[in-house]
Design a protein around this motif. Structure first.
Motif, PDB file in Angstrom:
ATOM      1  N   GLU A 118      -5.495  -0.783   3.706  1.00  0.00           N
ATOM      2  CA  GLU A 118      -5.190  -1.988   4.486  1.00  0.00           C
ATOM      3  C   GLU A 118      -6.401  -2.904   4.575  1.00  0.00           C
ATOM      4  O   GLU A 118      -6.286  -4.121   4.403  1.00  0.00           O
ATOM      5  N   ASN A 130       0.826  -1.217   0.000  1.00  0.00           N
ATOM      6  CA  ASN A 130       0.000   0.000   0.000  1.00  0.00           C
ATOM      7  C   ASN A 130       0.856   1.261   0.000  1.00  0.00           C
ATOM      8  O   ASN A 130       1.771   1.388   0.812  1.00  0.00           O
ATOM      9  N   ILE A 185      -3.144   0.419  -4.206  1.00  0.00           N
ATOM     10  CA  ILE A 185      -2.634  -0.908  -3.878  1.00  0.00           C
ATOM     11  C   ILE A 185      -1.725  -1.319  -5.031  1.00  0.00           C
ATOM     12  O   ILE A 185      -2.163  -1.383  -6.184  1.00  0.00           O
ATOM     13  N   PHE A 241      -9.299 -14.109  -1.898  1.00  0.00           N
ATOM     14  CA  PHE A 241      -8.988 -14.106  -3.323  1.00  0.00           C
ATOM     15  C   PHE A 241      -9.659 -15.248  -4.086  1.00  0.00           C
ATOM     16  O   PHE A 241     -10.190 -15.050  -5.172  1.00  0.00           O
ATOM     17  N   LYS A 242      -9.630 -16.436  -3.488  1.00  0.00           N
ATOM     18  CA  LYS A 242     -10.215 -17.597  -4.170  1.00  0.00           C
ATOM     19  C   LYS A 242     -11.706 -17.367  -4.458  1.00  0.00           C
ATOM     20  O   LYS A 242     -12.180 -17.602  -5.574  1.00  0.00           O
ATOM     21  N   GLN A 282     -10.239  -3.033  -8.409  1.00  0.00           N
ATOM     22  CA  GLN A 282      -9.218  -4.044  -8.700  1.00  0.00           C
ATOM     23  C   GLN A 282      -9.715  -4.989  -9.785  1.00  0.00           C
ATOM     24  O   GLN A 282     -10.894  -5.344  -9.802  1.00  0.00           O
ATOM     25  N   GLY A 310      -8.823  -3.037   2.423  1.00  0.00           N
ATOM     26  CA  GLY A 310      -9.061  -3.562   1.074  1.00  0.00           C
ATOM     27  C   GLY A 310      -8.067  -4.634   0.683  1.00  0.00           C
ATOM     28  O   GLY A 310      -8.454  -5.697   0.190  1.00  0.00           O
ATOM     29  N   SER A 311      -6.782  -4.392   0.929  1.00  0.00           N
ATOM     30  CA  SER A 311      -5.797  -5.377   0.477  1.00  0.00           C
ATOM     31  C   SER A 311      -5.870  -6.649   1.314  1.00  0.00           C
ATOM     32  O   SER A 311      -5.655  -7.748   0.809  1.00  0.00           O
ATOM     33  N   GLN A 312      -6.213  -6.514   2.596  1.00  0.00           N
ATOM     34  CA  GLN A 312      -6.387  -7.723   3.409  1.00  0.00           C
ATOM     35  C   GLN A 312      -7.617  -8.506   2.957  1.00  0.00           C
ATOM     36  O   GLN A 312      -7.593  -9.736   2.895  1.00  0.00           O
ATOM     37  N   GLN A 363     -12.244 -14.787  -7.124  1.00  0.00           N
ATOM     38  CA  GLN A 363     -11.994 -15.336  -8.473  1.00  0.00           C
ATOM     39  C   GLN A 363     -13.197 -16.126  -8.964  1.00  0.00           C
ATOM     40  O   GLN A 363     -13.581 -16.030 -10.120  1.00  0.00           O
ATOM     41  N   ILE A 390     -11.639   1.090  -3.554  1.00  0.00           N
ATOM     42  CA  ILE A 390     -10.574   0.315  -4.193  1.00  0.00           C
ATOM     43  C   ILE A 390     -11.165  -0.411  -5.397  1.00  0.00           C
ATOM     44  O   ILE A 390     -12.164  -1.132  -5.263  1.00  0.00           O
ATOM     45  N   ILE A 420      -8.829  -8.591  -0.076  1.00  0.00           N
ATOM     46  CA  ILE A 420      -8.467  -9.268  -1.331  1.00  0.00           C
ATOM     47  C   ILE A 420      -7.594 -10.476  -1.038  1.00  0.00           C
ATOM     48  O   ILE A 420      -7.808 -11.572  -1.563  1.00  0.00           O
ATOM     49  N   SER A 421      -6.609 -10.276  -0.168  1.00  0.00           N
ATOM     50  CA  SER A 421      -5.664 -11.331   0.156  1.00  0.00           C
ATOM     51  C   SER A 421      -6.366 -12.555   0.761  1.00  0.00           C
ATOM     52  O   SER A 421      -6.138 -13.688   0.351  1.00  0.00           O
TER      53      SER A 421
END
Lengths: 150, 81
Positions: free
Chosen positions: B14, A19, A32, B24-25, B70, B16-18, B28, B68, B20-21
């Motif tokens: 933070e 980030n 991101i 993720f499956k 993506q 958002g990225s958590q 998808q 966010i 996604i992390s």
């Protein structure tokens, strides 16, 4: 100082997400990014340029090749300012040259190329590690990844 | 920008990225090959193009710059930069 990176561990889609907050004039906002040691340069994605309304004024650079499908027009911004946050919550201000996707030039390309370009994330390249004197630790087995100042 | 505003941006990133992390499956499976907009650990819009996501958010009067957006690759699709 340590700067944490989020891991995507899904098989075939492994990614390192980092980030950053842009402090570029008139373009404040979060991005991101993907840490990519296969890229020599840091590249601000079409999506981020669009979202942050970044003015495209830098020197025209050669298109980035091997980047998604085909090549993508970009410009060099000599002084891109952004902030990263350490695991202890301290903020570090950074100014470094980056490449930004040239959206006006991208708009002259085919619909397929545009779509492809927008699918590509902002990339933190090796120049970040070099210019900021950082080392990169990646330990997928222990779900751990971070930048550390040398 | 004040320190407060910068910290707020990091909080959005933070979260958002958590999200996604960790998810993720599932993302998808549900949204592979599409662009999604995430806010507060929730997908609030999805579309075939980045621009279409923006249009959806604009129509709902949601602040695009605080969301966010993506691209989620399809299952089994390997994206190289």
């Amino acid at each position: 100082m340590i700067f944490n990176i989020n891991l995507i561990k899904e098989v075939g889609a492994e990614r390192l997400l980092f980030n950053i907050v842009s402090m570029y004039p008139h373009s404040f906002g979060g991005i991101i990014s993907v840490v990519d040691t296969g890229s020599p340069r840091t590249i601000i994605s079409a999506g981020a340029v669009f979202k942050l309304k970044m003015p495209i004024t830098g020197e025209k650079a050669l298109p980035i090749c091997g980047f998604g499908r085909g090549s993508i027009p970009c410009r060099k911004v000599d002084k891109f300012k952004f902030i990263i946050k350490s695991s202890e919550g301290k903020m570090k201000s950074i100014e470094m040259p980056v490449y930004v996707v040239d959206i006006p030039a991208l708009n002259n390309l085919s619909q397929e190329m545009k779509l492809s370009a927008y699918q590509i994330d902002t990339i933190i390249g090796l120049d970040f590690l070099i210019s900021q004197k950082m080392k990169l630790v990646v330990d997928f087995n222990n779900n751990l990844s971070y930048f550390e100042e040398i | 920008m004040t320190e407060q505003e910068i910290l707020k941006e990091f909080e959005i990133l933070e979260t958002g990225s958590q999200f996604i992390s960790v998810n993720f499956k599932g993302l998808q499976k549900e949204f592979g090959g599409r662009f999604i907009a995430i806010r507060d650990k929730e997908v609030i819009a999805d579309a075939d193009t980045f621009n279409d996501v923006k249009k959806i958010l604009d129509a709902q009067k949601l602040n695009f710059s605080k969301t966010i957006v993506q691209f989620i690759p399809r299952e089994g699709e390997i994206i190289l930069y």
